[in-house]
Design a protein around this motif. Structure first.
Motif, PDB file in Angstrom:
ATOM      1  N   SER A  52       0.833  -1.206   0.000  1.00  0.00           N
ATOM      2  CA  SER A  52       0.000   0.000   0.000  1.00  0.00           C
ATOM      3  C   SER A  52       0.867   1.256   0.000  1.00  0.00           C
ATOM      4  O   SER A  52       0.461   2.303  -0.496  1.00  0.00           O
ATOM      5  CB  SER A  52      -0.957  -0.004   1.196  1.00  0.00           C
ATOM      6  OG  SER A  52      -0.247   0.187   2.409  1.00  0.00           O
TER       7      SER A  52
ATOM      8  N   ARG B 245       2.076   2.876  -4.608  1.00  0.00           N
ATOM      9  CA  ARG B 245       1.662   4.177  -5.162  1.00  0.00           C
ATOM     10  C   ARG B 245       2.598   4.640  -6.272  1.00  0.00           C
ATOM     11  O   ARG B 245       2.147   5.094  -7.319  1.00  0.00           O
ATOM     12  CB  ARG B 245       1.594   5.217  -4.054  1.00  0.00           C
ATOM     13  CG  ARG B 245       0.461   4.975  -3.100  1.00  0.00           C
ATOM     14  CD  ARG B 245       0.382   6.071  -2.040  1.00  0.00           C
ATOM     15  NE  ARG B 245      -0.275   5.513  -0.868  1.00  0.00           N
ATOM     16  CZ  ARG B 245       0.156   5.645   0.365  1.00  0.00           C
ATOM     17  NH1 ARG B 245       1.235   6.339   0.637  1.00  0.00           N
ATOM     18  NH2 ARG B 245      -0.494   5.093   1.363  1.00  0.00           N
ATOM     19  N   SER B 246       3.893   4.545  -6.034  1.00  0.00           N
ATOM     20  CA  SER B 246       4.842   4.997  -7.067  1.00  0.00           C
ATOM     21  C   SER B 246       4.785   4.075  -8.286  1.00  0.00           C
ATOM     22  O   SER B 246       4.949   4.531  -9.420  1.00  0.00           O
ATOM     23  CB  SER B 246       6.261   5.076  -6.516  1.00  0.00           C
ATOM     24  OG  SER B 246       6.723   3.800  -6.162  1.00  0.00           O
TER      25      SER B 246
ATOM     26  N   ARG C 211       1.851   5.059 -10.341  1.00  0.00           N
ATOM     27  CA  ARG C 211       2.163   6.276 -11.104  1.00  0.00           C
ATOM     28  C   ARG C 211       2.932   5.914 -12.381  1.00  0.00           C
ATOM     29  O   ARG C 211       2.712   6.520 -13.432  1.00  0.00           O
ATOM     30  CB  ARG C 211       2.958   7.265 -10.260  1.00  0.00           C
ATOM     31  CG  ARG C 211       2.091   8.057  -9.298  1.00  0.00           C
ATOM     32  CD  ARG C 211       2.825   9.234  -8.687  1.00  0.00           C
ATOM     33  NE  ARG C 211       3.959   8.843  -7.853  1.00  0.00           N
ATOM     34  CZ  ARG C 211       3.866   8.542  -6.558  1.00  0.00           C
ATOM     35  NH1 ARG C 211       2.707   8.581  -5.943  1.00  0.00           N
ATOM     36  NH2 ARG C 211       4.946   8.187  -5.878  1.00  0.00           N
TER      37      ARG C 211
ATOM     38  N   GLN D  39      -6.076  -3.546  -9.152  1.00  0.00           N
ATOM     39  CA  GLN D  39      -5.950  -2.294  -9.906  1.00  0.00           C
ATOM     40  C   GLN D  39      -6.094  -2.545 -11.409  1.00  0.00           C
ATOM     41  O   GLN D  39      -6.761  -1.786 -12.113  1.00  0.00           O
ATOM     42  CB  GLN D  39      -4.609  -1.621  -9.601  1.00  0.00           C
ATOM     43  CG  GLN D  39      -4.471  -1.136  -8.177  1.00  0.00           C
ATOM     44  CD  GLN D  39      -5.540  -0.120  -7.814  1.00  0.00           C
ATOM     45  OE1 GLN D  39      -5.871   0.774  -8.589  1.00  0.00           O
ATOM     46  NE2 GLN D  39      -6.093  -0.267  -6.622  1.00  0.00           N
TER      47      GLN D  39
END
Length: 185
Positions: free
Chosen positions: A32, A36-37, A40, A67
């Motif tokens: 988590s 995130r990176s 991106r 995702q």
């Protein structure tokens, strides 16, 4: 050079497996944060599109599987492959809670069981370094990847991954640990 991961796996197999049993429980917290990176990078490099067929090879507990399933939407399909049945159970539970019906789990050590040239994107995150028979796995992934498909890796091996992709995949993008490859026909 001694590969400590392989030594542990081969000589202390029960301990190695216990390590992964514990990993299943704390990995979602770690992912988590670190995920995130990576997400991106997916966005920046336009990796996942609606309607695609996506294979998350070494899916773990499904952070990227979920995702991808949202991004490919109901017109696409996501395969979540892992060696550990418990992780696949977690993927199934998480996908049901999220209302995602476009995910199918595959329990395997290397063979996908998928048809030739049936996958648009193959994703491997922090898994290539754990695979004992890397070339055999990459050959299987080459088989199932569509002619214009993408193999994307995010792994601490970085450029060392190129040692195993020769004659199968051509590097098209390098962004730190993120490597994107095209299939060589």
């Amino acid at each position: 050079m001694l590969d400590i991961e392989r030594l542990l796996e081969e000589k202390m197999n029960p301990l190695y497996r216990a390590h992964y049993a514990l990993w299943v429980h704390w990995w979602p917290l770690w992912r988590s944060i670190s995920g995130r990176s990576i997400m991106r990078q997916w966005e920046e490099h336009n990796l996942v599109q609606e309607g695609q067929t996506f294979l998350d090879y070494g899916c773990g507990t499904g952070d990227f599987t979920l995702q991808a399933a949202k991004k490919v939407s109901q017109t696409g399909k996501v395969y979540a492959l892992d060696y550990f049945p418990r992780q696949l159970e977690i993927v199934t539970q998480r996908s049901a809670r999220a209302g995602l019906a476009n995910i199918e789990t595959i329990h395997s050590t290397n063979k996908t069981g998928l048809p030739d040239e049936s996958v648009d994107v193959i994703w491997m995150c922090d898994v290539l370094h754990e695979i004992k028979e890397r070339r055999a796995v990459l050959s299987e992934l080459h088989r199932v990847l569509k002619r214009d498909g993408t193999l994307a890796l995010h792994d601490g091996m970085r450029e060392k991954a190129l040692d195993y992709t020769a004659d199968l995949f051509s590097l098209t993008l390098r962004d730190n640990k993120f490597l994107r490859f095209a299939k060589i026909s």
